[in-house]
Design a protein around this motif. Structure first.
Motif, PDB file in Angstrom:
ATOM      1  N   PHE D  47      72.125  31.204 151.563  1.00 37.49           N
ATOM      2  CA  PHE D  47      72.597  32.536 151.935  1.00 37.49           C
ATOM      3  C   PHE D  47      71.777  33.633 151.260  1.00 37.49           C
ATOM      4  O   PHE D  47      71.308  34.569 151.914  1.00 37.49           O
ATOM      5  CB  PHE D  47      74.074  32.695 151.522  1.00 37.49           C
ATOM      6  CG  PHE D  47      75.029  32.168 152.540  1.00 37.49           C
ATOM      7  CD1 PHE D  47      75.665  33.025 153.400  1.00 37.49           C
ATOM      8  CD2 PHE D  47      75.288  30.816 152.631  1.00 37.49           C
ATOM      9  CE1 PHE D  47      76.564  32.549 154.334  1.00 37.49           C
ATOM     10  CE2 PHE D  47      76.172  30.334 153.561  1.00 37.49           C
ATOM     11  CZ  PHE D  47      76.814  31.192 154.419  1.00 37.49           C
ATOM     12  N   ILE D  48      71.633  33.504 149.923  1.00 37.13           N
ATOM     13  CA  ILE D  48      70.987  34.588 149.171  1.00 37.13           C
ATOM     14  C   ILE D  48      69.511  34.684 149.541  1.00 37.13           C
ATOM     15  O   ILE D  48      68.946  35.776 149.594  1.00 37.13           O
ATOM     16  CB  ILE D  48      71.168  34.364 147.663  1.00 37.13           C
ATOM     17  CG1 ILE D  48      72.646  34.331 147.300  1.00 37.13           C
ATOM     18  CG2 ILE D  48      70.497  35.475 146.880  1.00 37.13           C
ATOM     19  CD1 ILE D  48      73.339  35.638 147.349  1.00 37.13           C
ATOM     20  N   ALA D  59      68.385  44.275 149.218  1.00 35.47           N
ATOM     21  CA  ALA D  59      68.806  43.052 149.901  1.00 35.47           C
ATOM     22  C   ALA D  59      70.086  43.326 150.689  1.00 35.47           C
ATOM     23  O   ALA D  59      70.778  44.318 150.470  1.00 35.47           O
ATOM     24  CB  ALA D  59      69.022  41.946 148.880  1.00 35.47           C
ATOM     25  N   ASP D  60      70.382  42.424 151.620  1.00 35.61           N
ATOM     26  CA  ASP D  60      71.564  42.544 152.466  1.00 35.61           C
ATOM     27  C   ASP D  60      72.819  42.272 151.637  1.00 35.61           C
ATOM     28  O   ASP D  60      72.913  41.251 150.953  1.00 35.61           O
ATOM     29  CB  ASP D  60      71.444  41.534 153.615  1.00 35.61           C
ATOM     30  CG  ASP D  60      72.445  41.819 154.712  1.00 35.61           C
ATOM     31  OD1 ASP D  60      73.438  42.495 154.425  1.00 35.61           O
ATOM     32  OD2 ASP D  60      72.215  41.373 155.840  1.00 35.61           O
ATOM     33  N   ALA D  61      73.799  43.163 151.712  1.00 37.64           N
ATOM     34  CA  ALA D  61      74.962  43.045 150.832  1.00 37.64           C
ATOM     35  C   ALA D  61      75.996  42.047 151.349  1.00 37.64           C
ATOM     36  O   ALA D  61      76.767  41.513 150.569  1.00 37.64           O
ATOM     37  CB  ALA D  61      75.616  44.408 150.645  1.00 37.64           C
ATOM     38  N   VAL D  62      76.012  41.789 152.664  1.00 37.68           N
ATOM     39  CA  VAL D  62      77.094  40.957 153.207  1.00 37.68           C
ATOM     40  C   VAL D  62      77.023  39.511 152.689  1.00 37.68           C
ATOM     41  O   VAL D  62      78.026  38.986 152.199  1.00 37.68           O
ATOM     42  CB  VAL D  62      77.096  41.012 154.744  1.00 37.68           C
ATOM     43  CG1 VAL D  62      78.196  40.149 155.298  1.00 37.68           C
ATOM     44  CG2 VAL D  62      77.293  42.440 155.209  1.00 37.68           C
ATOM     45  N   PRO D  63      75.853  38.845 152.753  1.00 40.23           N
ATOM     46  CA  PRO D  63      75.806  37.500 152.177  1.00 40.23           C
ATOM     47  C   PRO D  63      76.121  37.484 150.692  1.00 40.23           C
ATOM     48  O   PRO D  63      76.732  36.530 150.204  1.00 40.23           O
ATOM     49  CB  PRO D  63      74.370  37.046 152.432  1.00 40.23           C
ATOM     50  CG  PRO D  63      73.879  37.893 153.515  1.00 40.23           C
ATOM     51  CD  PRO D  63      74.577  39.192 153.392  1.00 40.23           C
ATOM     52  N   HIS D  64      75.737  38.542 149.971  1.00 43.16           N
ATOM     53  CA  HIS D  64      76.073  38.597 148.540  1.00 43.16           C
ATOM     54  C   HIS D  64      77.582  38.538 148.349  1.00 43.16           C
ATOM     55  O   HIS D  64      78.081  37.806 147.494  1.00 43.16           O
ATOM     56  CB  HIS D  64      75.529  39.880 147.920  1.00 43.16           C
ATOM     57  CG  HIS D  64      74.044  39.914 147.823  1.00 43.16           C
ATOM     58  ND1 HIS D  64      73.354  40.945 147.243  1.00 43.16           N
ATOM     59  CD2 HIS D  64      73.108  39.033 148.229  1.00 43.16           C
ATOM     60  CE1 HIS D  64      72.063  40.704 147.303  1.00 43.16           C
ATOM     61  NE2 HIS D  64      71.879  39.545 147.904  1.00 43.16           N
ATOM     62  N   ALA D  65      78.316  39.322 149.155  1.00 45.40           N
ATOM     63  CA  ALA D  65      79.766  39.326 149.034  1.00 45.40           C
ATOM     64  C   ALA D  65      80.341  37.954 149.392  1.00 45.40           C
ATOM     65  O   ALA D  65      81.247  37.449 148.713  1.00 45.40           O
ATOM     66  CB  ALA D  65      80.353  40.403 149.945  1.00 45.40           C
ATOM     67  N   LEU D  66      79.764  37.325 150.432  1.00 45.91           N
ATOM     68  CA  LEU D  66      80.243  35.989 150.816  1.00 45.91           C
ATOM     69  C   LEU D  66      80.058  35.007 149.665  1.00 45.91           C
ATOM     70  O   LEU D  66      80.945  34.202 149.352  1.00 45.91           O
ATOM     71  CB  LEU D  66      79.476  35.486 152.036  1.00 45.91           C
ATOM     72  CG  LEU D  66      79.781  36.145 153.369  1.00 45.91           C
ATOM     73  CD1 LEU D  66      78.891  35.573 154.445  1.00 45.91           C
ATOM     74  CD2 LEU D  66      81.232  35.907 153.721  1.00 45.91           C
ATOM     75  N   VAL D  67      78.876  35.062 149.019  1.00 45.40           N
ATOM     76  CA  VAL D  67      78.601  34.103 147.944  1.00 45.40           C
ATOM     77  C   VAL D  67      79.502  34.368 146.741  1.00 45.40           C
ATOM     78  O   VAL D  67      79.975  33.428 146.095  1.00 45.40           O
ATOM     79  CB  VAL D  67      77.106  34.143 147.571  1.00 45.40           C
ATOM     80  CG1 VAL D  67      76.843  33.380 146.303  1.00 45.40           C
ATOM     81  CG2 VAL D  67      76.282  33.579 148.696  1.00 45.40           C
ATOM     82  N   LEU D  68      79.772  35.665 146.459  1.00 43.20           N
ATOM     83  CA  LEU D  68      80.688  35.972 145.358  1.00 43.20           C
ATOM     84  C   LEU D  68      82.038  35.312 145.603  1.00 43.20           C
ATOM     85  O   LEU D  68      82.613  34.671 144.714  1.00 43.20           O
ATOM     86  CB  LEU D  68      80.898  37.475 145.283  1.00 43.20           C
ATOM     87  CG  LEU D  68      80.051  38.246 144.296  1.00 43.20           C
ATOM     88  CD1 LEU D  68      80.417  39.707 144.334  1.00 43.20           C
ATOM     89  CD2 LEU D  68      80.297  37.701 142.919  1.00 43.20           C
ATOM     90  N   THR D  69      82.552  35.471 146.830  1.00 32.45           N
ATOM     91  CA  THR D  69      83.806  34.817 147.193  1.00 32.45           C
ATOM     92  C   THR D  69      83.680  33.314 147.003  1.00 32.45           C
ATOM     93  O   THR D  69      84.569  32.666 146.455  1.00 32.45           O
ATOM     94  CB  THR D  69      84.136  35.133 148.659  1.00 32.45           C
ATOM     95  OG1 THR D  69      83.989  36.531 148.858  1.00 32.45           O
ATOM     96  CG2 THR D  69      85.527  34.730 149.006  1.00 32.45           C
TER      97      THR D  69
END
Lengths: 318, 95, 87, 98
Positions: D47-48, D59-69
């Motif tokens: 993802f990252i 960088a794209d923030a949406v995958p970052h949020a997914l990975v944090l979850t």
């Protein structure tokens, strides 16, 4: 940074991760496997930093290597002595293996190709949407905006998953026996490290609105503070009484859901905050989420119900 | 001028980091390694932190970076003491 | 300055690889803990260098968290050695 | 930077494969839990790596949020698995005693 230097760094970091993963998976002694896994977490945090994902790097540093490492070390401690399982492998039928490898390989390659096509610069990526709506989200950090506003459903369900795991652990019985009282070195280290962890947690929670940080990182640091106090074996420390601890643990999901429902009552959809209030509401949710994450992680670290929950019958200390 | 100073600090820090790793590879005995490695490493990080702090240009950030060094110093002092005791315990069991 | 930072990042990453190889060569648990401590210090340094060379001040916080959690890990490593007290 | 995305994406796939391999083949349960964690890191890396848009762009923030979850869910699952393992060990100890 120059491109050549970046390329060398990438190759070195990739090699480190690969070697650490193989070493952790195939190390003879389980204890060393866990030490290697913690170092693996450290290098992973560096990779996230290199890939410009500072929020993920923070979370990995706090949760991935910190809390998960402490959990694994605690699990190692309550194994039966003498049962030191080496790195022995089973030999399943080759058909099973082939099918499994094909499935995982295809799934990952396909998802990667899909994401790559979706997110490459030409595609109308989600990032543009995020940047366009960021001003309405109530926070300035895009990751926090996604987590607590645009995709608040995910985060609500994530807190629910954490809560579910906590219920599972609590259902399995009483906590692990407490460690013995520590010597002076550990006691002093814990004495100044604990307040520092708590202050840093509060700082990360606050800064999460406009810079890397947020509820998960803060919650993990608070949990780490609880874990080292527990590890120091200090008999004068205890968790809040049963009912308070339960309320804190359920508070993250509860307040999140209440705010979401209130937004619905005010005429929006579930979790669609009024734009003027979004910043305040997000902070409110994050404060409770932080406490709830910390409480849940600490309780699952204890490995079961704390002792003072059981001493309820005499009504002395609930 | 500040750039030169911070370059000297950073290069000095790198030198001590490498010295620490060489110590880890070359020295014969755990306690020797402990002795050499923790000192060289903390000095290396200290110099690196000083060099980087000069580049930050913001007093709060500088203080934060120095706090990181202080933390690592204290943690590794306590850590090496604990590891040393662990080594001595192991030896005591064997003899 | 950015040239120097790039070189420093690469050198520190090489140092990380060398320490890892040294760690894998040593079988004793205490040596591994020592190496893990060395790798932690190295990692904090690399994180700080990345914060400057990539212009991401948020990574300084990540280095702070790494430093704090290194101390937590030291406690978790060494406390494991004692027998649990049955109460 | 496309090369960087490809390098780390492939690394993620390899790590996930290694993790799955060990999760299926190892005998010891704690080692399996470790292996599943490494599998998870491999997936996060995919993802990252895709969120990365080169050294100069954000960088794209949406995958970052997914990975944090994902990281939080992974640690919750690990904790539950470890608690189940402890219960299993206690059960086996009881069985051995009889």
């Amino acid at each position: 940074m120059t491109l050549d230097a970046l390329l060398i760094l990438d190759v070195l970091l990739a090699a480190l991760l690969l070697v650490l993963a193989i070493a952790a998976l195939h190390s003879q002694s389980l204890r060393q496997a866990i030490i290697l896994f913690i170092v693996f977490g450290l290098v992973t945090a560096l990779v996230w930093a290199r890939l410009k994902a500072p929020d993920v790097a923070l979370a990995e540093a706090a949760i991935g290597s910190g809390v998960a490492g402490a959990l694994l070390l605690a699990a190692l401690r309550d194994r039966r002595p003498g049962v030191e399982a080496g790195s022995s492998q089973q030999r399943p039928a080759w058909q099973v293996l082939t099918v499994t490898y094909l499935v995982i390989g295809l799934t990952l390659t396909a998802s990667w190709a899909f994401l790559y096509a979706q997110l490459s610069a030409d595609a109308p990526g989600l990032n543009r949407l995020v940047q366009a709506e960021l001003a309405n989200s109530g926070v300035a950090n895009p990751v926090t905006a996604v987590l607590l506003n645009f995709r608040a459903y995910d985060t609500l369900l994530e807190l629910a998953v954490l809560f579910g795991a906590l219920l599972g652990v609590l259902a399995l019985g009483p906590q692990r026996p407490a460690p013995r009282i520590a010597g002076p070195v550990v006691t002093h280290l814990v004495a100044w490290l604990t307040p520092l962890l708590i202050v840093t947690a509060a700082y990360l929670l606050w800064v999460g609105a406009h810079a890397p940080g947020g509820a998960f990182q803060a919650g993990a640091l608070l949990a780490a503070a609880g874990i080292i106090v527990r590890l120091s074996g200090n008999p004068h420390t205890a968790l809040p009484g049963g009912i308070w601890m339960r309320l804190i643990a359920v508070g993250g999901t509860g307040v999140f859901l209440l705010v979401g429902l209130a937004a619905m009552g005010l005429g929006g959809k579930l979790l669609q905050y009024p734009a003027d209030w979004a910043g305040t509401l997000i902070l409110l949710i994050e404060v409770f989420a932080t406490l709830s994450i910390a409480a849940s992680l600490l309780l699952v670290y204890l490995g079961g119900q704390p002792r003072n929950w059981a001493a309820r019958k005499d009504g002395s200390h609930v | 001028m500040i750039d030169l100073l911070s370059a000297i600090f950073i290069l000095g820090g790198l030198f001590f980091f490498i010295a620490g790793t060489l110590g880890l590879i070359r020295l014969p005995d755990t306690l020797c390694r402990l002795h050499a490695v923790t000192k060289a490493d903390n000095l290396g990080l200290g110099l690196l932190v000083l060099g980087l702090a000069l580049q930050l240009g913001d007093l709060l950030l500088m203080l934060k970076v120095l706090l990181i060094w202080a933390l690592v110093l204290a943690a590794s002092a306590a850590g090496s003491q604990l590891i040393a005791r662990h080594v001595l315990d192991e030896r005591g069991d064997r003899s | 300055m950015s040239e120097l930072l790039s070189i420093a990042v690469v050198i520190l990453a090489c140092n990380l690889v060398l320490s890892l190889l040294a760690m894998l060569r040593q079988p004793a648990a205490s040596d591994r803990m020592l190496s893990a401590q060395l790798l932690g210090t190295n990692g904090v340094g690399l994180m700080l260098l990345l914060a400057l060379s990539q212009g991401q001040p948020g990574l300084i916080d990540a280095a702070l968290v790494l430093a704090l959690l290194a101390a937590v890990a030291v406690i978790a490593f060494t406390r494991r050695e004692q027998d649990p007290q049955h109460d | 930077m496309f090369d960087t995305s490809i390098l780390y994406g492939l690394l993620g796939i390899v790590l996930a494969g290694l993790g799955l391999h060990a999760a299926i083949l190892q005998r010891d349960v704690l080692r399996r839990i470790l292996a599943i964690n490494i599998l998870g890191v491999g997936v996060f890396l995919v993802f990252i790596a895709n969120a990365y848009k080169g050294p100069d762009a954000a960088a794209d923030a949406v995958p970052h949020a997914l990975v944090l979850t994902g990281i939080v869910v992974a640690v919750a699952a690990t904790a539950l698995a470890l608690a189940l393992l402890r219960a299993l060990n206690a059960h086996q100890e009881d069985a051995d005693r009889e």
